[in-house]
Design a protein around this motif. Structure first.
Motif: not given
Length: 332
Positions: A236-246, A257-261, A310-320
């Motif tokens: 669903p919108a607002g949910t992040s799945a990222f940085n995966g590995d096999w 998996y993030w759904s808010g901090w 991610f840089r401290h405090g950055s939301p998960p859709n900012v890939v820095t």
């Protein structure tokens, strides 16, 4: 507030998982522990190095990581229990981070200037950090382009990496280059949130993160030779799945998996996109970026290293992830 190392909810059938854990929810930002997840449970190891990031398993069972413990960010090695820390790189021109391990333990890593806006390209070095060699060219002064987040193919012949086209590292594409050097070839078009590529164990696919139709990070698959990427995870919108590995057998994938901090977890999902389950729940703490490799001593299975992205405090859709953005002092 005393930060928590989280709670193990599920289990792994293969190997062991190394996770770097950051504080949150009023606790100081930065890495305060790393931990191993294996068949026996969760085994946290405290650390006073709040700048420790991107730990990966070395070929001999030790851990390679980057840190600002000696001023600028450089690569280090330590034993799995945190002892015998040795600095591997110390280039005066810039800093090094995000190492990947190739054949014979050789390193490939990101290199950038700490004193001016210039990316120095990917570099390779021996397992002890010696013999540092250019892999991709450095950029012109002030150019927003930067090469980052390398991963090595199972046969050790190819490096896939992200080439960002903006200084905030929110837009980029996947490229590949021979480990021994050569011309980089584009694999994907420029897109938002492209990050953290990982080869499948058979070398045929690349798993990576990219923004989905909701504007959230999701996992995608791309043929290793290039082609049309397809979205693997849909939430669903607002949910992040990222940085995966096999997993080492290629049948499962671990992902953040993030759904808010206040709702940060590590999940497992089948390589076909089905069978999702929770492995670890951090609450306000975060365990970030997975590196899952075989554990030959136990079961020819796997081990996962979670590396902060991610840089401290950055939301998960900012890939820095470029470390020149870090302060040079620990948080209060």
């Amino acid at each position: 507030m005393v930060p928590s190392t989280g709670t193990l909810i599920g289990h792994v059938d293969q190997g062991r998982i190394l996770i770097g854990i950051e504080g949150g929810g009023g606790a100081p930002s930065g890495t305060f522990a790393y931990a191993v997840i294996d068949r026996a449970g969760l085994h946290p190891v405290p650390t006073t190095d709040w700048t420790l990031a991107h730990p990966v398993w070395a070929a001999d069972g030790g851990i390679i990581f980057d840190s600002e413990r000696n001023d600028d960010r450089h690569l280090f090695r330590m034993a799995a229990d945190g002892s015998n820390v040795t600095q591997l790189t110390s280039d005066r021109r810039g800093a090094e981070q995000s190492a990947a391990i190739g054949t014979g333990g050789r390193l490939v890593f990101t290199h950038y200037s700490c004193s001016e806006p210039r990316d120095l390209g990917l570099h390779t070095a021996a397992a002890d950090g010696s013999g540092m060699t250019d892999l991709t060219p450095e950029q012109q002064l002030g150019s927003p382009i930067g090469d980052d987040q390398p991963t090595v193919s199972p046969d050790g012949k190819t490096v896939v990496f992200v080439r960002f086209i903006d200084d905030a590292q929110t837009t980029g594409a996947l490229f590949s280059v021979p480990f021994g050097g050569g011309t980089a070839a584009r694999l994907t078009d420029n897109a938002g949130g492209v990050s953290y590529p990982r080869f499948s164990p058979d070398g045929k696919w690349i798993l990576f993160t990219q923004i989905d139709g909701h504007g959230d990070p999701a996992l995608w698959l791309e043929p290793a030779t290039g082609g049309h990427p397809r979205q693997l995870t849909t939430f669903p919108a607002g949910t992040s799945a990222f940085n995966g590995d096999w997993s080492p057998d290629g049948k499962e994938i671990t992902m953040e998996y993030w759904s808010g901090w206040s709702y940060n977890e590590l999940h497992l999902i089948g390589a076909d996109g089905h069978g999702e389950r929770v492995l670890w729940r951090g609450g306000a703490s975060t365990a970030e970026t997975a590196d899952w490799v075989a554990n030959d001593e136990q079961d020819q299975g796997g081990s996962v290293a979670l590396r902060r992205r991610f840089r401290h405090g950055s939301p998960p859709n900012v890939v820095t992830s470029r470390r020149r953005e870090y302060e040079s002092h620990p948080p209060e």
